[in-house]
Design an enzyme around this catalytic site. Structure first.
Site, PDB file in Angstrom:
ATOM      1  N   ASP A   1      -5.743   0.543   8.571  1.00 24.84           N
ATOM      2  CA  ASP A   1      -5.416   0.387   7.147  1.00 24.84           C
ATOM      3  C   ASP A   1      -6.079  -0.831   6.507  1.00 24.84           C
ATOM      4  O   ASP A   1      -5.989  -1.003   5.287  1.00 24.84           O
ATOM      5  CB  ASP A   1      -3.896   0.278   6.966  1.00 24.84           C
ATOM      6  CG  ASP A   1      -3.212   1.633   6.931  1.00 24.84           C
ATOM      7  OD1 ASP A   1      -3.911   2.646   6.724  1.00 24.84           O
ATOM      8  OD2 ASP A   1      -1.979   1.676   7.111  1.00 24.84           O
TER       9      ASP A   1
ATOM     10  N   LYS B   1       0.864  -1.188   0.000  1.00 27.53           N
ATOM     11  CA  LYS B   1       0.000   0.000   0.000  1.00 27.53           C
ATOM     12  C   LYS B   1       0.897   1.234   0.000  1.00 27.53           C
ATOM     13  O   LYS B   1       1.766   1.388   0.866  1.00 27.53           O
ATOM     14  CB  LYS B   1      -0.887   0.017   1.237  1.00 27.53           C
ATOM     15  CG  LYS B   1      -1.691   1.303   1.417  1.00 27.53           C
ATOM     16  CD  LYS B   1      -2.345   1.360   2.782  1.00 27.53           C
ATOM     17  CE  LYS B   1      -1.345   1.524   3.906  1.00 27.53           C
ATOM     18  NZ  LYS B   1      -0.708   2.881   3.938  1.00 27.53           N
TER      19      LYS B   1
END
Length: 277
Positions: free
Chosen positions: A133, A11
């Site tokens: 997240d 990410k």
């Protein structure tokens, strides 16, 4: 025996504006998130009970206690059903390096077990219980992430990004990075226009920030060295830190420039982790 293999891509926070903090201590973010082509891999095989093993270049750094997000995600999916699986994590991403490795692994575990067991995914609140997240890592597509990570809007129309990732492999404790920022909150991202050319997007991106970059560099000056090295590779259009560090990324005009930069960084810094994203 049924086997499901799932990618857990890195990410990347192309931007990370920290705009405030809630009374419960969670920070408010405004971030443009994309996912790289490099990542970990989760393999889930049907079987009795839940078992786990870690392989790959960073497998030895994976915790085996209650902090293991793969096992926590599996427990969340299994609930009280008694379902079982053998889980293998091929750990290719350096841990605790600002590219969502643990959260991406948890999200990949959830997706893989949902396919293996033919059951729906947990709701957003349950995902957040694993980490802020995790919701964005469930998508693997560009997202505008706000709040503490729960407010997600899909982003379309981004140009291809030719990216090099580099980390000096130094520990950067996320709580300390955020603590150093407290009270110094900034404005959200500027409006994102339509980008007729890739360079227009890079120009817009340069007007944005990662508000954690300064505090992280103060804690780990090696991040400054990494950014300096990326910015001085040929044809680098932009270099910035991702997340709370220490991984940084450089953006390049094409695949050839990206490959050249990755070779240069690897040759000059053999102790770093360098990958084409």
């Amino acid at each position: 025996m049924t086997t499901i293999e799932t990618l857990a891509p890195a990410k990347i926070n192309l931007t990370l504006h920290v705009t405030g903090r809630r009374p419960d201590g969670y920070h408010l973010l405004d971030s443009l998130v994309v996912f790289a082509g490099v990542g970990d891999h989760i393999t889930a095989r049907s079987g009795p009970g839940l078992s786990f093993m870690a392989t790959g270049p960073f497998g030895g750094a994976v915790p085996m206690d209650g902090s293991n997000l793969v096992l926590r995600a599996a427990d969340l999916m299994a609930g009280t059903s008694g379902r079982g699986a053998t889980l293998t994590l091929e750990k290719n991403l350096p841990p605790a390096s600002g590219i969502g490795g643990g959260s991406a692994d948890a999200a990949a575990t959830l997706r893989g077990l949902a396919d293996l067991w033919h059951q729906p995914l947990p709701d957003r609140e349950a995902l957040l219980s694993l980490g802020a997240d995790v919701p964005v890592c469930m998508t693997n597509t560009p997202q505008h992430m706000r709040g503490i990570g729960e407010d997600l809007t899909p982003v379309t129309g981004l140009p291809p990004l030719f990216m090099v990732l580099a980390t000096p492999r130094v520990p950067v404790p996320t709580p300390q990075v955020f603590a150093a920022l407290d009270g110094a909150f900034g404005a959200p991202m500027p409006p994102r226009p339509v980008f007729p050319r890739p360079y227009d997007f890079i120009e817009w991106l340069a007007t944005c920030r990662n508000d954690l970059e300064g505090p992280a560099c103060a804690l780990a000056p090696e991040i400054d060295d990494t950014l300096f090295a990326l910015r001085h590779t040929p044809d680098c259009l932009l270099a910035r830190m991702s997340g709370s560090g220490a991984t940084c990324f450089g953006l390049y005009p094409d695949a050839e420039a990206r490959e050249r930069a990755a070779r240069m960084l690897s040759s000059e810094n053999p102790d770093w982790w360098v990958a084409e994203g």
